[in-house]
Design a protein around this motif. Structure first.
Motif, mmCIF file in Angstrom:
data_model
loop_
_atom_site.group_PDB
_atom_site.id
_atom_site.type_symbol
_atom_site.label_atom_id
_atom_site.label_comp_id
_atom_site.label_asym_id
_atom_site.label_seq_id
_atom_site.Cartn_x
_atom_site.Cartn_y
_atom_site.Cartn_z
ATOM 1 N N ASP A 45 -121.468 50.576 30.585
ATOM 2 C CA ASP A 45 -120.319 51.412 30.193
ATOM 3 C C ASP A 45 -119.547 50.752 29.062
ATOM 4 O O ASP A 45 -119.134 51.424 28.105
ATOM 5 C CB ASP A 45 -119.398 51.648 31.386
ATOM 6 N N ASN A 46 -119.349 49.429 29.153
ATOM 7 C CA ASN A 46 -118.638 48.714 28.082
ATOM 8 C C ASN A 46 -119.413 48.801 26.768
ATOM 9 O O ASN A 46 -118.820 49.002 25.701
ATOM 10 C CB ASN A 46 -118.422 47.251 28.461
ATOM 11 N N LEU A 47 -120.737 48.656 26.843
ATOM 12 C CA LEU A 47 -121.555 48.770 25.635
ATOM 13 C C LEU A 47 -121.462 50.167 25.044
ATOM 14 O O LEU A 47 -121.345 50.333 23.828
ATOM 15 C CB LEU A 47 -123.016 48.432 25.940
ATOM 16 N N ARG A 48 -121.521 51.195 25.898
ATOM 17 C CA ARG A 48 -121.431 52.572 25.414
ATOM 18 C C ARG A 48 -120.074 52.811 24.761
ATOM 19 O O ARG A 48 -119.983 53.388 23.674
ATOM 20 C CB ARG A 48 -121.662 53.557 26.558
ATOM 21 N N ASP A 49 -118.991 52.328 25.401
ATOM 22 C CA ASP A 49 -117.656 52.472 24.806
ATOM 23 C C ASP A 49 -117.567 51.716 23.485
ATOM 24 O O ASP A 49 -116.993 52.207 22.506
ATOM 25 C CB ASP A 49 -116.577 51.974 25.773
ATOM 26 N N GLY A 50 -118.152 50.520 23.459
ATOM 27 C CA GLY A 50 -118.148 49.734 22.214
ATOM 28 C C GLY A 50 -118.926 50.437 21.118
ATOM 29 O O GLY A 50 -118.501 50.464 19.959
ATOM 30 N N LEU A 51 -120.076 51.018 21.466
ATOM 31 C CA LEU A 51 -120.862 51.759 20.475
ATOM 32 C C LEU A 51 -120.115 52.989 19.981
ATOM 33 O O LEU A 51 -120.161 53.308 18.785
ATOM 34 C CB LEU A 51 -122.216 52.159 21.058
ATOM 35 N N ASN A 52 -119.438 53.689 20.893
ATOM 36 C CA ASN A 52 -118.636 54.845 20.481
ATOM 37 C C ASN A 52 -117.526 54.408 19.526
ATOM 38 O O ASN A 52 -117.265 55.057 18.510
ATOM 39 C CB ASN A 52 -118.048 55.563 21.693
#
Length: 139
Positions: free
Chosen positions: A36-43
């Protein structure tokens, strides 16, 4: 009864305990949280990249417009300079042409007068000669 063999190495089957399952769930939760943190960071990175692209596009367009304005200003200056030179050259040529016309007129007038005077001089000499003969003074 002993555990049944499972494969080529005849390794016994191991059963997980409740504690093992709790550790696996904890690890899974950490992995999902990291995902989830990676997805938020990518967003966030995607939004920042879009903003950067928009800002760069705007900066390039502004610089291009400024460059166009500067070039057109320089072209206008060159055009004005060329027009001023053309006007100056035309004025000089007009003065030279006027001087040549005046010189030509004066020369032609002088030639006509000289030719006329020489012609009248010859006429006068002929009349004088005729008069002398008529009066008996000449040959």
């Amino acid at each position: 009864m002993p555990p049944a063999p499972v494969g080529p190495g005849d390794t016994p089957v191991r059963c997980a305990t409740v504690e093992d399952l709790a550790r696996v769930r904890e690890r899974l939760a950490k992995v999902e949280g990291g995902h989830d943190n990676l997805r938020d960071g990518l967003n966030t990175l995607s939004v920042q990249f879009a903003d950067l692209r928009r800002d760069l596009t705007r900066a390039v367009a502004d610089n291009a417009a400024q460059t166009r304005r500067e070039i057109m200003g320089r072209v206008d200056d060159l055009t004005d300079t060329a027009t001023a030179r053309d006007t100056e050259i035309s004025a000089r040529l007009a003065r030279i042409e006027g001087g040549l016309k005046l010189t030509s007129w004066v020369s032609m007038t002088f030639i006509v007068l000289a030719t006329g005077l020489l012609g009248w001089g010859q006429v006068g000499d002929a009349v004088w000669s005729l008069c002398r003969r008529a009066l008996g003074y000449g040959p």
